[in-house]
Design a protein around this motif. Structure first.
Motif, PDB file in Angstrom:
ATOM      1  N   LYS A  28       0.840  -1.207   0.000  1.00 33.01           N
ATOM      2  CA  LYS A  28       0.000   0.000   0.000  1.00 33.01           C
ATOM      3  C   LYS A  28       0.872   1.252   0.000  1.00 33.01           C
ATOM      4  N   LYS A  29       1.957   1.218   0.760  1.00 33.04           N
ATOM      5  CA  LYS A  29       2.866   2.359   0.816  1.00 33.04           C
ATOM      6  C   LYS A  29       3.601   2.551  -0.509  1.00 33.04           C
ATOM      7  N   LEU A  30       4.078   1.457  -1.096  1.00 34.95           N
ATOM      8  CA  LEU A  30       4.838   1.538  -2.343  1.00 34.95           C
ATOM      9  C   LEU A  30       3.997   1.996  -3.528  1.00 34.95           C
ATOM     10  N   TYR A  31       2.778   1.483  -3.622  1.00 30.80           N
ATOM     11  CA  TYR A  31       2.008   1.658  -4.851  1.00 30.80           C
ATOM     12  C   TYR A  31       0.696   2.411  -4.678  1.00 30.80           C
ATOM     13  N   GLY A  32       0.440   2.946  -3.502  1.00 33.40           N
ATOM     14  CA  GLY A  32      -0.773   3.717  -3.313  1.00 33.40           C
ATOM     15  C   GLY A  32      -1.991   2.838  -3.111  1.00 33.40           C
ATOM     16  N   ILE A  33      -3.143   3.440  -3.236  1.00 34.13           N
ATOM     17  CA  ILE A  33      -4.384   2.734  -2.918  1.00 34.13           C
ATOM     18  C   ILE A  33      -5.189   2.328  -4.154  1.00 34.13           C
ATOM     19  N   GLY A  34      -4.579   2.357  -5.323  1.00 34.84           N
ATOM     20  CA  GLY A  34      -5.283   1.990  -6.546  1.00 34.84           C
ATOM     21  C   GLY A  34      -5.561   0.503  -6.670  1.00 34.84           C
ATOM     22  N   THR A  35      -4.888  -0.304  -5.890  1.00 36.00           N
ATOM     23  CA  THR A  35      -5.085  -1.752  -5.884  1.00 36.00           C
ATOM     24  C   THR A  35      -5.646  -2.161  -4.528  1.00 36.00           C
ATOM     25  N   TYR A  36      -6.632  -3.052  -4.549  1.00 35.80           N
ATOM     26  CA  TYR A  36      -7.194  -3.598  -3.322  1.00 35.80           C
ATOM     27  C   TYR A  36      -6.209  -4.626  -2.778  1.00 35.80           C
ATOM     28  N   VAL A  37      -5.674  -4.392  -1.588  1.00 33.57           N
ATOM     29  CA  VAL A  37      -4.660  -5.263  -0.991  1.00 33.57           C
ATOM     30  C   VAL A  37      -5.130  -5.692   0.388  1.00 33.57           C
ATOM     31  N   GLN A  38      -5.082  -6.996   0.638  1.00 35.57           N
ATOM     32  CA  GLN A  38      -5.455  -7.560   1.925  1.00 35.57           C
ATOM     33  C   GLN A  38      -4.440  -8.622   2.307  1.00 35.57           C
ATOM     34  N   SER A  39      -4.573  -9.134   3.519  1.00 32.42           N
ATOM     35  CA  SER A  39      -3.716 -10.226   3.965  1.00 32.42           C
ATOM     36  C   SER A  39      -4.528 -11.172   4.840  1.00 32.42           C
ATOM     37  N   ALA A  40      -4.044 -12.414   4.906  1.00 29.54           N
ATOM     38  CA  ALA A  40      -4.710 -13.440   5.709  1.00 29.54           C
ATOM     39  C   ALA A  40      -3.682 -14.491   6.104  1.00 29.54           C
ATOM     40  N   LEU A 128      15.279  -7.161  16.047  1.00 29.06           N
ATOM     41  CA  LEU A 128      15.008  -6.089  15.090  1.00 29.06           C
ATOM     42  C   LEU A 128      15.792  -6.287  13.792  1.00 29.06           C
ATOM     43  N   VAL A 129      17.020  -6.785  13.913  1.00 32.91           N
ATOM     44  CA  VAL A 129      17.842  -7.040  12.728  1.00 32.91           C
ATOM     45  C   VAL A 129      17.170  -8.069  11.818  1.00 32.91           C
ATOM     46  N   VAL A 130      16.695  -9.188  12.366  1.00 30.85           N
ATOM     47  CA  VAL A 130      16.084 -10.217  11.511  1.00 30.85           C
ATOM     48  C   VAL A 130      14.727  -9.780  10.980  1.00 30.85           C
ATOM     49  N   TYR A 131      13.982  -9.011  11.757  1.00 30.67           N
ATOM     50  CA  TYR A 131      12.704  -8.492  11.259  1.00 30.67           C
ATOM     51  C   TYR A 131      12.936  -7.483  10.125  1.00 30.67           C
ATOM     52  N   ARG A 132      14.001  -6.700  10.229  1.00 31.11           N
ATOM     53  CA  ARG A 132      14.346  -5.775   9.135  1.00 31.11           C
ATOM     54  C   ARG A 132      14.715  -6.560   7.872  1.00 31.11           C
ATOM     55  N   GLN A 133      15.409  -7.669   8.045  1.00 34.64           N
ATOM     56  CA  GLN A 133      15.761  -8.501   6.889  1.00 34.64           C
ATOM     57  C   GLN A 133      14.497  -9.010   6.189  1.00 34.64           C
ATOM     58  N   THR A 134      13.528  -9.446   6.974  1.00 33.88           N
ATOM     59  CA  THR A 134      12.260  -9.907   6.402  1.00 33.88           C
ATOM     60  C   THR A 134      11.556  -8.764   5.688  1.00 33.88           C
ATOM     61  N   ARG A 135      11.477  -7.615   6.339  1.00 36.92           N
ATOM     62  CA  ARG A 135      10.857  -6.425   5.725  1.00 36.92           C
ATOM     63  C   ARG A 135      11.539  -6.084   4.410  1.00 36.92           C
ATOM     64  N   ASP A 136      12.862  -6.085   4.412  1.00 34.86           N
ATOM     65  CA  ASP A 136      13.608  -5.717   3.214  1.00 34.86           C
ATOM     66  C   ASP A 136      13.453  -6.758   2.103  1.00 34.86           C
ATOM     67  N   GLN A 137      13.318  -8.040   2.472  1.00 34.97           N
ATOM     68  CA  GLN A 137      13.037  -9.073   1.469  1.00 34.97           C
ATOM     69  C   GLN A 137      11.709  -8.775   0.773  1.00 34.97           C
ATOM     70  N   ILE A 138      10.718  -8.394   1.553  1.00 38.95           N
ATOM     71  CA  ILE A 138       9.396  -8.081   1.000  1.00 38.95           C
ATOM     72  C   ILE A 138       9.481  -6.873   0.077  1.00 38.95           C
ATOM     73  N   VAL A 139      10.154  -5.830   0.507  1.00 40.05           N
ATOM     74  CA  VAL A 139      10.309  -4.632  -0.325  1.00 40.05           C
ATOM     75  C   VAL A 139      10.959  -4.999  -1.655  1.00 40.05           C
ATOM     76  N   GLU A 140      12.028  -5.777  -1.611  1.00 46.00           N
ATOM     77  CA  GLU A 140      12.732  -6.156  -2.847  1.00 46.00           C
ATOM     78  C   GLU A 140      11.856  -7.008  -3.749  1.00 46.00           C
ATOM     79  N   ARG A 141      11.114  -7.954  -3.181  1.00 48.88           N
ATOM     80  CA  ARG A 141      10.226  -8.793  -3.999  1.00 48.88           C
ATOM     81  C   ARG A 141       9.153  -7.938  -4.674  1.00 48.88           C
ATOM     82  N   LEU A 142       8.591  -7.003  -3.935  1.00 49.47           N
ATOM     83  CA  LEU A 142       7.569  -6.127  -4.514  1.00 49.47           C
ATOM     84  C   LEU A 142       8.151  -5.289  -5.649  1.00 49.47           C
ATOM     85  N   LYS A 143       9.300  -4.697  -5.407  1.00 44.77           N
ATOM     86  CA  LYS A 143       9.919  -3.855  -6.436  1.00 44.77           C
ATOM     87  C   LYS A 143      10.323  -4.665  -7.662  1.00 44.77           C
ATOM     88  N   ASN A 144      10.801  -5.880  -7.457  1.00 46.69           N
ATOM     89  CA  ASN A 144      11.168  -6.727  -8.588  1.00 46.69           C
ATOM     90  C   ASN A 144       9.940  -7.208  -9.363  1.00 46.69           C
TER      91      ASN A 144
END
Length: 154
Positions: A28-40, A128-144
């Motif tokens: 939602k932060k990367l691409y705005g609200i033009g896409t309906y995004v949910q999680s489960a 916090l270091v490992v949670y940042r790694q997970t966050r950054d993995q997600i960011v990279e996957r989204l951008k790729n």
């Protein structure tokens, strides 16, 4: 892999407490609200993880109001899986469940092997270091995945 942007995306993981809410919020932060995004999650037996909230706040992604939900709860609330263009599974268990629940629907299920940071560290700083790694993995996957789409994350 197609770079066409979907109208709706569902991120899923085991408990909807760490990886899938992070992915939902970051997308939602990367691409705005033009896409309906949910999680489960396969289950919703845990609340949103405090470390996930903390590391996402560092990049201005708000998760503190997230309420965990399961595939079954989504169905009861009328949020049908068939209404999503894409389901992104972030754990093997969620991939199996998503494929099982969508076997009669024409929609795409992708598997992104994102590290589960829970239980990988002892101290607050190392967690916090490992949670940042997970966050950054997600960011990279989204951008790729959607590299041609403008992002809003600074």
């Amino acid at each position: 892999m197609s770079v066409e942007f979907p109208q709706s995306v569902l991120f899923c993981c085991d408990h909807n407490a760490v990886r899938s809410p992070m992915a939902e919020g970051i997308m939602k932060k990367l691409y705005g609200i033009g896409t309906y995004v949910q999680s489960a999650g396969v289950s919703n037996d845990l609340e949103i993880d405090g470390f996930a909230i903390s590391v996402c706040q560092e990049i201005d992604v708000e998760l503190s109001r997230h309420r965990s939900r399961s595939f079954d709860e989504m169905d009861k609330l009328g949020d049908a899986l068939s209404s999503f263009d894409l389901i992104v599974a972030l754990s093997p268990a969620s991939q199996r469940r998503a494929l099982d629940l969508t076997r009669f629907f024409h929609l795409e299920v992708e598997y992104w092997p994102i590290m589960d940071p829970t239980g990988l560290a002892e101290t607050r700083e190392s967690k916090l270091v490992v949670y940042r790694q997970t966050r950054d993995q997600i960011v990279e996957r989204l951008k790729n995945r959607w590299r041609t789409v403008k992002n809003y994350l600074t």
